[in-house]
Design an enzyme around this catalytic site. Sequence first.
Site, PDB file in Angstrom:
ATOM      1  N   ASN A   1     -15.044   4.200  -3.808  1.00  0.00           N
ATOM      2  CA  ASN A   1     -13.949   3.659  -4.624  1.00  0.00           C
ATOM      3  C   ASN A   1     -13.748   2.150  -4.408  1.00  0.00           C
ATOM      4  O   ASN A   1     -12.693   1.605  -4.673  1.00  0.00           O
ATOM      5  CB  ASN A   1     -12.662   4.457  -4.410  1.00  0.00           C
ATOM      6  CG  ASN A   1     -12.154   4.397  -2.989  1.00  0.00           C
ATOM      7  OD1 ASN A   1     -12.783   3.806  -2.114  1.00  0.00           O
ATOM      8  ND2 ASN A   1     -11.001   4.989  -2.750  1.00  0.00           N
TER       9      ASN A   1
ATOM     10  N   LYS B   1     -15.864  -2.228   0.028  1.00  0.00           N
ATOM     11  CA  LYS B   1     -16.673  -1.156   0.620  1.00  0.00           C
ATOM     12  C   LYS B   1     -18.159  -1.286   0.240  1.00  0.00           C
ATOM     13  O   LYS B   1     -18.515  -2.035  -0.677  1.00  0.00           O
ATOM     14  CB  LYS B   1     -16.112   0.190   0.170  1.00  0.00           C
ATOM     15  CG  LYS B   1     -14.715   0.492   0.704  1.00  0.00           C
ATOM     16  CD  LYS B   1     -14.340   1.929   0.371  1.00  0.00           C
ATOM     17  CE  LYS B   1     -12.953   2.272   0.869  1.00  0.00           C
ATOM     18  NZ  LYS B   1     -12.623   3.695   0.615  1.00  0.00           N
TER      19      LYS B   1
ATOM     20  N   TYR C   1     -10.616   5.006  10.806  1.00  0.00           N
ATOM     21  CA  TYR C   1     -10.045   6.052   9.937  1.00  0.00           C
ATOM     22  C   TYR C   1      -9.473   7.223  10.735  1.00  0.00           C
ATOM     23  O   TYR C   1      -9.349   8.320  10.205  1.00  0.00           O
ATOM     24  CB  TYR C   1     -11.113   6.566   8.974  1.00  0.00           C
ATOM     25  CG  TYR C   1     -11.304   5.744   7.712  1.00  0.00           C
ATOM     26  CD1 TYR C   1     -10.221   5.388   6.895  1.00  0.00           C
ATOM     27  CD2 TYR C   1     -12.570   5.360   7.289  1.00  0.00           C
ATOM     28  CE1 TYR C   1     -10.399   4.672   5.723  1.00  0.00           C
ATOM     29  CE2 TYR C   1     -12.758   4.639   6.107  1.00  0.00           C
ATOM     30  CZ  TYR C   1     -11.661   4.304   5.331  1.00  0.00           C
ATOM     31  OH  TYR C   1     -11.835   3.601   4.161  1.00  0.00           O
TER      32      TYR C   1
ATOM     33  N   GLU D   1      -4.536  -2.494  11.350  1.00  0.00           N
ATOM     34  CA  GLU D   1      -5.874  -2.645  10.742  1.00  0.00           C
ATOM     35  C   GLU D   1      -6.372  -4.087  10.860  1.00  0.00           C
ATOM     36  O   GLU D   1      -7.567  -4.331  11.059  1.00  0.00           O
ATOM     37  CB  GLU D   1      -5.834  -2.195   9.278  1.00  0.00           C
ATOM     38  CG  GLU D   1      -5.592  -0.694   9.152  1.00  0.00           C
ATOM     39  CD  GLU D   1      -5.644  -0.179   7.730  1.00  0.00           C
ATOM     40  OE1 GLU D   1      -5.742  -0.995   6.779  1.00  0.00           O
ATOM     41  OE2 GLU D   1      -5.592   1.055   7.556  1.00  0.00           O
TER      42      GLU D   1
ATOM     43  N   HIS E   1     -10.651  -0.730   0.061  1.00  0.00           N
ATOM     44  CA  HIS E   1      -9.613  -0.098   0.888  1.00  0.00           C
ATOM     45  C   HIS E   1      -8.485  -1.107   1.054  1.00  0.00           C
ATOM     46  O   HIS E   1      -8.747  -2.311   1.131  1.00  0.00           O
ATOM     47  CB  HIS E   1     -10.169   0.257   2.276  1.00  0.00           C
ATOM     48  CG  HIS E   1      -9.098   0.586   3.271  1.00  0.00           C
ATOM     49  ND1 HIS E   1      -8.540   1.842   3.377  1.00  0.00           N
ATOM     50  CD2 HIS E   1      -8.431  -0.190   4.164  1.00  0.00           C
ATOM     51  CE1 HIS E   1      -7.594   1.818   4.299  1.00  0.00           C
ATOM     52  NE2 HIS E   1      -7.510   0.593   4.797  1.00  0.00           N
TER      53      HIS E   1
HETATM   54  P1  CMP Z   1      -9.268   4.616   1.504  1.00  0.00           P
HETATM   55  O1  CMP Z   1      -8.124   3.939   0.854  1.00  0.00           O
HETATM   56  O2  CMP Z   1     -10.303   3.795   2.138  1.00  0.00           O
HETATM   57  O3  CMP Z   1      -8.707   5.648   2.599  1.00  0.00           O
HETATM   58  C1  CMP Z   1      -9.378   6.818   2.977  1.00  0.00           C
HETATM   59  C2  CMP Z   1     -10.523   7.137   2.068  1.00  0.00           C
HETATM   60  O4  CMP Z   1     -10.975   8.475   2.088  1.00  0.00           O
HETATM   61  C3  CMP Z   1     -10.123   6.918   0.626  1.00  0.00           C
HETATM   62  O5  CMP Z   1      -9.995   5.541   0.391  1.00  0.00           O
HETATM   63  C4  CMP Z   1     -11.256   7.625  -0.122  1.00  0.00           C
HETATM   64  O6  CMP Z   1     -12.353   6.759  -0.392  1.00  0.00           O
HETATM   65  C5  CMP Z   1     -11.708   8.683   0.886  1.00  0.00           C
HETATM   66  N1  CMP Z   1     -11.492  10.042   0.416  1.00  0.00           N
HETATM   67  C6  CMP Z   1     -12.446  10.948   0.203  1.00  0.00           C
HETATM   68  N2  CMP Z   1     -11.941  12.120  -0.212  1.00  0.00           N
HETATM   69  C7  CMP Z   1     -10.600  11.949  -0.270  1.00  0.00           C
HETATM   70  C8  CMP Z   1      -9.516  12.791  -0.637  1.00  0.00           C
HETATM   71  N3  CMP Z   1      -9.695  14.060  -1.038  1.00  0.00           N
HETATM   72  N4  CMP Z   1      -8.266  12.263  -0.588  1.00  0.00           N
HETATM   73  C9  CMP Z   1      -8.056  10.994  -0.167  1.00  0.00           C
HETATM   74  N5  CMP Z   1      -9.059  10.150   0.201  1.00  0.00           N
HETATM   75  C10 CMP Z   1     -10.320  10.612   0.135  1.00  0.00           C
END
Ligand code: CMP
Length: 136
Positions: free
Chosen positions: A115, A12, A52, A129, A118
């Site tokens: 984070n 990311k 998403y 995906e 993904h």
């Molecule tokens: P990712 O695995 O990319 O999938 C969806 C993303 O939403 C997740 O990582 C997080 O970076 C983001 N996100 C932000 N807030 C939340 C939340 N409360 N719960 C889950 N995902 C979140």
Amino acid sequence: MSKIEQTLSIIKPDAVERKLENEIKEIFKNKGFSILKEKKIQIEKNEAEKFYKVHETKPFYNDLCSYLSSGPIVVMVLEKNNAVLENRELMGATNPEDAQDGTIRKKYGISIDKNSVHGSDSVENAKIEIDFFFKD
Ligand code: CMP
């Protein structure tokens, strides 16, 4: 029983910005993942919204899509036995605060949004995906 699977991984914007892409790719390779395809791209917000879409009703959807389109990302197809689950284990919990030692999000994640990586959450979604980014 284990079987060869492919999964989609994204490095990311927060991790690309901190120049962590090679370090993160080494972690995958050291854990036995083959990187079958990869490209560094920046996507538009409307593409992030499509990617998403499963989260479109969530309160964090708009910020999430703005964030994924805010800078370059590296998208990769990873292959390994049980790649989907093993990648999720290697990434760690979505929120880096909850991630275990030794996981990518524990090591590099800044927040639940930033984070660092993904990964697809199921074999079915991995196919969708991978097609999203690599359909010829
Ligand atoms: P990712 O695995 O990319 O999938 C969806 C993303 O939403 C997740 O990582 C997080 O970076 C983001 N996100 C932000 N807030 C939340 C939340 N409360 N719960 C889950 N995902 C979140």
